[in-house]
Design an enzyme around this catalytic site. Structure first.
Site, PDB file in Angstrom:
ATOM      1  N   TRP A 161       0.986   7.292   7.896  1.00  0.00           N
ATOM      2  CA  TRP A 161       1.264   8.107   6.667  1.00  0.00           C
ATOM      3  C   TRP A 161       0.124   8.586   5.772  1.00  0.00           C
ATOM      4  O   TRP A 161      -0.404   7.923   4.686  1.00  0.00           O
ATOM      5  CB  TRP A 161       2.028   6.632   5.607  1.00  0.00           C
ATOM      6  CG  TRP A 161       3.337   6.245   6.234  1.00  0.00           C
ATOM      7  CD1 TRP A 161       4.519   6.781   6.036  1.00  0.00           C
ATOM      8  CD2 TRP A 161       3.743   4.975   6.858  1.00  0.00           C
ATOM      9  NE1 TRP A 161       5.542   6.139   6.533  1.00  0.00           N
ATOM     10  CE2 TRP A 161       5.111   4.971   7.030  1.00  0.00           C
ATOM     11  CE3 TRP A 161       3.134   3.814   7.306  1.00  0.00           C
ATOM     12  CZ2 TRP A 161       5.742   3.842   7.712  1.00  0.00           C
ATOM     13  CZ3 TRP A 161       3.594   2.752   7.781  1.00  0.00           C
ATOM     14  CH2 TRP A 161       4.946   2.639   8.120  1.00  0.00           C
ATOM     15  N   HIS A 182       6.659   7.071   1.321  1.00  0.00           N
ATOM     16  CA  HIS A 182       8.209   6.758   1.729  1.00  0.00           C
ATOM     17  C   HIS A 182       8.787   5.893   0.580  1.00  0.00           C
ATOM     18  O   HIS A 182       7.941   5.730  -0.728  1.00  0.00           O
ATOM     19  CB  HIS A 182       8.109   5.845   2.839  1.00  0.00           C
ATOM     20  CG  HIS A 182       7.056   4.558   2.605  1.00  0.00           C
ATOM     21  ND1 HIS A 182       7.008   3.647   3.684  1.00  0.00           N
ATOM     22  CD2 HIS A 182       6.410   3.892   1.799  1.00  0.00           C
ATOM     23  CE1 HIS A 182       6.124   2.682   3.553  1.00  0.00           C
ATOM     24  NE2 HIS A 182       5.672   3.091   2.174  1.00  0.00           N
ATOM     25  N   ARG A 208       3.693  13.765   2.288  1.00  0.00           N
ATOM     26  CA  ARG A 208       2.814  13.308   3.249  1.00  0.00           C
ATOM     27  C   ARG A 208       1.942  14.363   3.434  1.00  0.00           C
ATOM     28  O   ARG A 208       2.265  15.673   3.399  1.00  0.00           O
ATOM     29  CB  ARG A 208       3.375  13.056   4.555  1.00  0.00           C
ATOM     30  CG  ARG A 208       4.039  11.603   4.334  1.00  0.00           C
ATOM     31  CD  ARG A 208       4.769  11.015   5.701  1.00  0.00           C
ATOM     32  NE  ARG A 208       5.683  10.158   5.559  1.00  0.00           N
ATOM     33  CZ  ARG A 208       6.430   9.399   6.340  1.00  0.00           C
ATOM     34  NH1 ARG A 208       6.425   9.757   7.307  1.00  0.00           N
ATOM     35  NH2 ARG A 208       7.386   8.501   5.887  1.00  0.00           N
ATOM     36  N   GLN A 222      13.636  10.601   1.063  1.00  0.00           N
ATOM     37  CA  GLN A 222      14.178   9.650   1.617  1.00  0.00           C
ATOM     38  C   GLN A 222      15.287   8.834   0.818  1.00  0.00           C
ATOM     39  O   GLN A 222      15.050   8.949  -0.383  1.00  0.00           O
ATOM     40  CB  GLN A 222      12.859   8.519   1.847  1.00  0.00           C
ATOM     41  CG  GLN A 222      12.145   9.048   3.105  1.00  0.00           C
ATOM     42  CD  GLN A 222      10.971   7.785   3.520  1.00  0.00           C
ATOM     43  OE1 GLN A 222      10.984   6.831   2.949  1.00  0.00           O
ATOM     44  NE2 GLN A 222      10.663   8.015   4.778  1.00  0.00           N
ATOM     45  N   VAL A 265       8.962  -4.912   8.050  1.00  0.00           N
ATOM     46  CA  VAL A 265      10.159  -5.564   8.815  1.00  0.00           C
ATOM     47  C   VAL A 265       9.794  -6.236  10.224  1.00  0.00           C
ATOM     48  O   VAL A 265       8.828  -5.892  10.709  1.00  0.00           O
ATOM     49  CB  VAL A 265      11.389  -4.528   8.990  1.00  0.00           C
ATOM     50  CG1 VAL A 265      11.797  -3.971   7.866  1.00  0.00           C
ATOM     51  CG2 VAL A 265      10.733  -3.157   9.996  1.00  0.00           C
ATOM     52  N   ALA A 321      16.334  -3.888   5.498  1.00  0.00           N
ATOM     53  CA  ALA A 321      15.794  -2.897   4.996  1.00  0.00           C
ATOM     54  C   ALA A 321      16.005  -1.830   5.847  1.00  0.00           C
ATOM     55  O   ALA A 321      16.117  -1.863   6.977  1.00  0.00           O
ATOM     56  CB  ALA A 321      14.765  -2.772   4.421  1.00  0.00           C
TER      57      ALA A 321
HETATM   58  N1  PHE Z   1       9.505   3.554   5.254  1.00  0.00           N
HETATM   59  C1  PHE Z   1       9.875   3.730   6.575  1.00  0.00           C
HETATM   60  C2  PHE Z   1       9.205   5.269   6.872  1.00  0.00           C
HETATM   61  O1  PHE Z   1       8.831   5.901   6.095  1.00  0.00           O
HETATM   62  C3  PHE Z   1      11.235   3.702   7.198  1.00  0.00           C
HETATM   63  C4  PHE Z   1      11.596   2.185   7.136  1.00  0.00           C
HETATM   64  C5  PHE Z   1      12.252   1.776   5.737  1.00  0.00           C
HETATM   65  C6  PHE Z   1      11.524   1.433   7.921  1.00  0.00           C
HETATM   66  C7  PHE Z   1      12.764   0.538   5.813  1.00  0.00           C
HETATM   67  C8  PHE Z   1      11.976   0.271   8.147  1.00  0.00           C
HETATM   68  C9  PHE Z   1      12.690  -0.343   7.022  1.00  0.00           C
HETATM   69  O2  PHE Z   1       9.183   5.851   7.982  1.00  0.00           O
END
Ligand code: PHE
Length: 353
Positions: A161, A182, A208, A222, A265, A321
């Protein structure tokens, strides 16, 4: 002249005037008639003037008769004027008649941007499953975008990121503010501000530091989801996302979960649906690039470290999530091949949705 004569003259005047009026069919003719009978030197006016030298008794009788005639002529005049006016209106209406059978001129209609449409569709799908839509800031603290999501400084996951930093330096000489990479920081904000049960959906813009190409933009949308409660399991995650896939991509969709890594996660998964273009056949399919599967989002069970970080008891609460790129979903759904089209403002593109 005797009274009788005067009265007869009046009668004759009345008959002649009314005949003349009948024959006056234009505005001008009626005006001439008015002048001729009721103008300053008009015939009736003269009769009325001629009453002055009469004896009072005579004047009373003739005067009354003359006034009757006058009233009659005035009435006739008003009627003739009305008739002429409505005839003129009628003629105007005939001439300028609107042809209601002519096709109208098309009014260009605006419509919702494809991104807005897909965001609404995604939100509606999750709202139907009890999620609540919330939004968060596009400028975030490093703390929320990374730290609290189990991505400490120097963690290699930060490489996924790279982003745009805000030119603001704190006491430690660090840049703590950035354009969020994100929507996941809203997981933290939500948990800090509420207690379980939580079911939220977060649509929003992300940024990004990216060289753009057909599938990457430095600005995109997103949609994040978070559910936290007692007894939430991976089966809930799968069931929810399966339902979502079927709502958006058709009731016969299959889903596939494979292990993936996101620091916030554990376990983490990447979710794919079977390709709706080739029905999972694969061979030669452009949509799924021959694999039969299309990856649509990242997901997973909320890492206990993240729950502990916001002060939740991770032995009591669990959660899941997920996060998906909205344009990517729209590209799949509508068969759009270049993400850059979303920002080009080309009406030939936008007009297709
Ligand atoms: N935030 C992650 C991304 O930007 C996506 C994601 C969100 C993955 C929640 C797992 C749980 O790629």
């Amino acid at each position: 002249m005797t009274t009788d004569n005067l009265l007869r003259n009046l009668e004759e005047l009345q008959a002649k005037a009314l005949d003349d009026l009948k024959a006056s069919s234009s505005q001008e003719a009626v005006e001439q008639w008015r002048v001729a009978y009721m103008g300053r030197r008009g015939e009736l006016t003269q009769v009325l003037r001629g009453l002055a030298p009469l004896a009072p008794e005579e004047r009373r009788i003739v005067g009354a008769a003359a006034n009757k005639v006058k009233a009659l002529l005035e009435e006739g005049l008003a009627g003739a004027e009305d008739a002429i006016k409505s005839a003129a209106l009628q003629a105007m209406a005939e001439q300028g008649r609107i042809d209601v059978t002519l096709p109208g001129r098309p009014v260009p209609l605006g419509r919702l941007h494809p991104t807005t449409q897909i965001l609404r569709e995604i939100c509606a799908a999750f709202v139907s499953m009890g999620f609540q839509v919330v939004e968060g800031p596009e400028v975030e603290w490093d703390h929320y975008n990374f730290e609290m999501l189990n991505i400490p400084k120097d963690h290699p996951a930060r490489d996924m990121w790279d982003t745009l930093w805000v030119d603001h330096v704190d006491e430690q000489g660090e840049r703590p503010m950035l354009l969020r990479t994100h929507t996941s920081p809203m997981q933290i904000h939500t948990m800090e501000n509420t207690e379980p049960p939580i079911r939220v959906l977060v649509p929003g813009k992300c940024y990004r530091y990216e060289a753009t190409d057909a599938t990457h933009e430095s600005q995109f949308y997103q949609v994040e989801g978070l559910a936290v409660d007692e007894g939430i399991t991976f089966a809930d995650l799968k069931g929810t996302l399966y339902e979502f896939a079927r709502l958006l991509f058709g009731a016969d969709r299959k889903v596939r979960f494979r292990v993936d890594y996101f620091p916030f996660v554990e376990p983490g998964a990447e979710m794919a649906i079977d390709c709706f273009a080739c029905k999972g056949e694969g061979v030669g399919c452009r949509v799924c690039k021959g694999t039969g599967w299309i990856e649509i989002m990242g997901a997973g069970m909320v890492n206990p470290k993240v729950l502990e970080g916001v002060g939740y008891d991770s032995s009591k609460y669990t959660g899941f999530a997920f996060g998906m790129g909205a344009e990517r979903i729209a590209m799949l759904k509508y068969g759009i091949e270049d993400i850059r089209l979303f920002h080009n403002n080309d009406l030939r593109f936008l007009g297709q949705f």
